[in-house]
Design a protein around this motif. Structure first.
Motif, mmCIF file in Angstrom:
data_model
loop_
_atom_site.group_PDB
_atom_site.id
_atom_site.type_symbol
_atom_site.label_atom_id
_atom_site.label_comp_id
_atom_site.label_asym_id
_atom_site.label_seq_id
_atom_site.Cartn_x
_atom_site.Cartn_y
_atom_site.Cartn_z
ATOM 1 N N SER A 15 0.826 -1.212 0.000
ATOM 2 C CA SER A 15 0.000 0.000 0.000
ATOM 3 C C SER A 15 0.856 1.255 0.000
ATOM 4 O O SER A 15 2.052 1.221 0.280
ATOM 5 N N PHE A 16 0.208 2.354 -0.341
ATOM 6 C CA PHE A 16 0.879 3.645 -0.398
ATOM 7 C C PHE A 16 0.003 4.669 0.310
ATOM 8 O O PHE A 16 -1.157 4.854 -0.041
ATOM 9 N N TYR A 17 0.566 5.292 1.331
ATOM 10 C CA TYR A 17 -0.155 6.315 2.108
ATOM 11 C C TYR A 17 0.127 7.642 1.428
ATOM 12 O O TYR A 17 1.243 8.131 1.478
ATOM 13 N N SER A 18 -0.882 8.223 0.760
ATOM 14 C CA SER A 18 -0.584 9.452 0.017
ATOM 15 C C SER A 18 -0.952 10.676 0.865
ATOM 16 O O SER A 18 -1.031 10.589 2.072
ATOM 17 N N LEU A 19 -1.153 11.817 0.207
ATOM 18 C CA LEU A 19 -1.520 13.047 0.913
ATOM 19 C C LEU A 19 -3.036 13.216 0.899
ATOM 20 O O LEU A 19 -3.721 12.624 0.073
ATOM 21 N N HIS A 20 -3.527 14.101 1.748
ATOM 22 C CA HIS A 20 -4.956 14.414 1.739
ATOM 23 C C HIS A 20 -5.330 14.997 0.368
ATOM 24 O O HIS A 20 -4.673 15.927 -0.114
ATOM 25 N N GLY A 21 -6.326 14.419 -0.268
ATOM 26 C CA GLY A 21 -6.775 14.912 -1.579
ATOM 27 C C GLY A 21 -5.997 14.349 -2.752
ATOM 28 O O GLY A 21 -6.259 14.720 -3.899
ATOM 29 N N ARG A 22 -5.040 13.473 -2.486
ATOM 30 C CA ARG A 22 -4.172 13.004 -3.579
ATOM 31 C C ARG A 22 -4.196 11.487 -3.755
ATOM 32 O O ARG A 22 -3.268 10.922 -4.314
ATOM 33 N N VAL A 23 -5.243 10.849 -3.309
ATOM 34 C CA VAL A 23 -5.347 9.388 -3.496
ATOM 35 C C VAL A 23 -5.432 9.072 -4.990
ATOM 36 O O VAL A 23 -4.744 8.174 -5.491
ATOM 37 N N THR A 24 -6.270 9.825 -5.708
ATOM 38 C CA THR A 24 -6.511 9.511 -7.122
ATOM 39 C C THR A 24 -5.231 9.626 -7.961
ATOM 40 O O THR A 24 -4.890 8.671 -8.662
ATOM 41 N N PRO A 25 -4.498 10.738 -7.933
ATOM 42 C CA PRO A 25 -3.302 10.794 -8.779
ATOM 43 C C PRO A 25 -2.239 9.773 -8.386
ATOM 44 O O PRO A 25 -1.540 9.247 -9.260
ATOM 45 N N ALA A 26 -2.143 9.462 -7.091
ATOM 46 C CA ALA A 26 -1.166 8.441 -6.677
ATOM 47 C C ALA A 26 -1.566 7.091 -7.273
ATOM 48 O O ALA A 26 -0.732 6.352 -7.824
ATOM 49 N N ALA A 27 -2.856 6.784 -7.210
ATOM 50 C CA ALA A 27 -3.347 5.511 -7.770
ATOM 51 C C ALA A 27 -3.136 5.478 -9.280
ATOM 52 O O ALA A 27 -2.732 4.454 -9.847
ATOM 53 N N GLU A 28 -3.383 6.609 -9.935
ATOM 54 C CA GLU A 28 -3.210 6.664 -11.390
ATOM 55 C C GLU A 28 -1.751 6.437 -11.780
ATOM 56 O O GLU A 28 -1.452 5.725 -12.739
ATOM 57 N N GLY A 29 -0.844 7.049 -11.020
ATOM 58 C CA GLY A 29 0.591 6.888 -11.308
ATOM 59 C C GLY A 29 1.016 5.439 -11.187
ATOM 60 O O GLY A 29 1.748 4.913 -12.038
ATOM 61 N N ILE A 30 0.532 4.775 -10.133
ATOM 62 C CA ILE A 30 0.892 3.366 -9.917
ATOM 63 C C ILE A 30 0.360 2.517 -11.070
ATOM 64 O O ILE A 30 1.049 1.668 -11.621
ATOM 65 N N LYS A 31 -0.882 2.793 -11.471
ATOM 66 C CA LYS A 31 -1.508 2.011 -12.551
ATOM 67 C C LYS A 31 -0.744 2.186 -13.868
ATOM 68 O O LYS A 31 -0.521 1.219 -14.602
ATOM 69 N N GLY B 146 -14.156 14.150 2.377
ATOM 70 C CA GLY B 146 -13.396 15.403 2.364
ATOM 71 C C GLY B 146 -12.251 15.275 1.382
ATOM 72 O O GLY B 146 -11.992 16.156 0.552
ATOM 73 N N ASP B 147 -11.573 14.158 1.457
ATOM 74 C CA ASP B 147 -10.405 13.880 0.627
ATOM 75 C C ASP B 147 -10.739 13.855 -0.867
ATOM 76 O O ASP B 147 -10.124 14.565 -1.669
ATOM 77 N N ALA B 148 -11.743 13.060 -1.237
ATOM 78 C CA ALA B 148 -12.037 12.850 -2.655
ATOM 79 C C ALA B 148 -12.961 13.906 -3.244
ATOM 80 O O ALA B 148 -12.783 14.311 -4.394
ATOM 81 N N TYR B 149 -13.965 14.347 -2.471
ATOM 82 C CA TYR B 149 -14.968 15.262 -3.028
ATOM 83 C C TYR B 149 -14.664 16.730 -2.693
ATOM 84 O O TYR B 149 -15.354 17.621 -3.162
ATOM 85 N N GLY B 150 -13.672 16.954 -1.827
ATOM 86 C CA GLY B 150 -13.275 18.314 -1.489
ATOM 87 C C GLY B 150 -11.949 18.631 -2.161
ATOM 88 O O GLY B 150 -11.887 18.909 -3.362
#
Ligand code: TPP
Ligand code: MG
Length: 283
Positions: A64-80, A95-99
């Motif tokens: 797993s990778f613990y990313s920053l608040h609000g940055r789950v999506t780009p981290a996941a995209e980079g890994i993919k 808050g993280d994804a929709y904010g």
């Protein structure tokens, strides 16, 4: 099948009664099933943000990778993109994804990158002790809005449908069986998938009884039909008596970003090789 032991040494610090426990249990079962069906655990990567939800990766013995608040999506995209063969599952708060991370989510949906986003939508900032989020209802009284919010909530699934997401579903943290089904279907879907989980925050926004009274499972719904999906997504209009549909709203197989992107890269490499061979032959 005996479930894999996916637990870790980390002590669980979620509040008793937190809806995150149901999400953890459901994902543990789904990962065990996928493993039994031939997906090696090392071909799965989990990504989380910052918030109560994010601790889920501490409690799962999977890369797993613990990313920053609000940055789950780009981290996941980079890994993919770096390793298209693996399954990438992002766990993000509302808050993280929709904010803070909303723009990333829109573009990931738009490009249909093959990642799964599981949103722990407790409709509150849990970790920072109770401020309102984009999905908090009108009038929500929290730490930053003692007089109640003055804005209507965002409908994230409607926004995701408009953005081009190819798989959209909703579950709740007290419908364990449905949660497992929609998680598995989302992970197996080829393309951008998002599951919005109405998760109870026992401490700051306990909607347990409200959800129990208002939710129902979609039956006879055609997830290929975009209009039907939109009307079912819109059915919950955030009025007190409005019904809340659960299940898969939308599912469509369309080319993924990595297919388009890597296909083009492959073509470019083939053209380069042809040019190089030509230059070599004519020198
Ligand atoms: C870049 C950045 N912005 C803001 C914060 C502060 N912060 C940490 S957690 C959080 C809210 C978390 O809420 P949510 O994403 O809904 O997760 P929950 O705790 O409810 O699971 C905020 C605003 C931060 N740590 N980093
Ligand atoms: Mg939250």
């Amino acid at each position: 099948m005996s479930p894999l032991n996916l637990g870790t040494y980390a002590a669980n610090t979620w509040c008793p009664g937190c809806g995150n426990f149901a999400i953890l249990n459901a994902i543990k079962t789904v990962l065990s099933e996928l493993n039994a069906e031939g997906v090696p655990l090392e071909n799965i990567v989990l990504v989380s943000g910052i918030g109560c939800h994010a601790k889920i990766v501490d409690y799962l013995n999977v890369n797993s990778f613990y990313s920053l608040h609000g940055r789950v999506t780009p981290a996941a995209e980079g890994i993919k993109l770096a390793k298209p063969g693996i399954k990438v599952i992002g766990f993000a708060g509302d808050g993280d994804a929709y904010g803070e991370g909303l723009e990333h989510l829109i573009f990931a949906a738009k490009r249909n990158i093959d990642i799964t986003m599981i949103i722990h939508n407790n409709r509150v900032y849990g970790l920072t002790t109770g401020q309102y989020t984009p999905t908090s209802p009108l009038g929500f009284k929290g730490r930053s809005t003692p007089g109640g919010t003055k804005e209507l909530p965002l409908n994230p699934l409607e926004l995701m449908l408009a953005s081009g997401a190819s798989f959209l579903a909703r579950g709740t943290s007290h419908g364990a069986e449905l949660l497992k089904q929609v998680f598995k279907a989302a992970i197996l879907h080829k393309g951008f998938s998002l599951v919005d989980v109405l998760q109870v925050c026992f401490t700051y926004f306990n909607m347990y009884e409200y959800y129990d009274k208002h939710v129902y499972e979609l039956k006879g719904h055609d997830p290929q039909d975009r209009q039907q999906a939109l009307s079912k997504i819109r059915e919950w209009d955030y009025n007190a008596d409005s019904p809340i549909a659960l299940g898969v709203f939308y599912k469509k197989e369309i080319p993924t970003f990595e297919q388009n992107f890597l296909g083009r890269e492959k073509k470019a490499a083939e053209t380069d090789a042809k040019i190089n061979a030509f230059l070599k032959a004519s020198s």
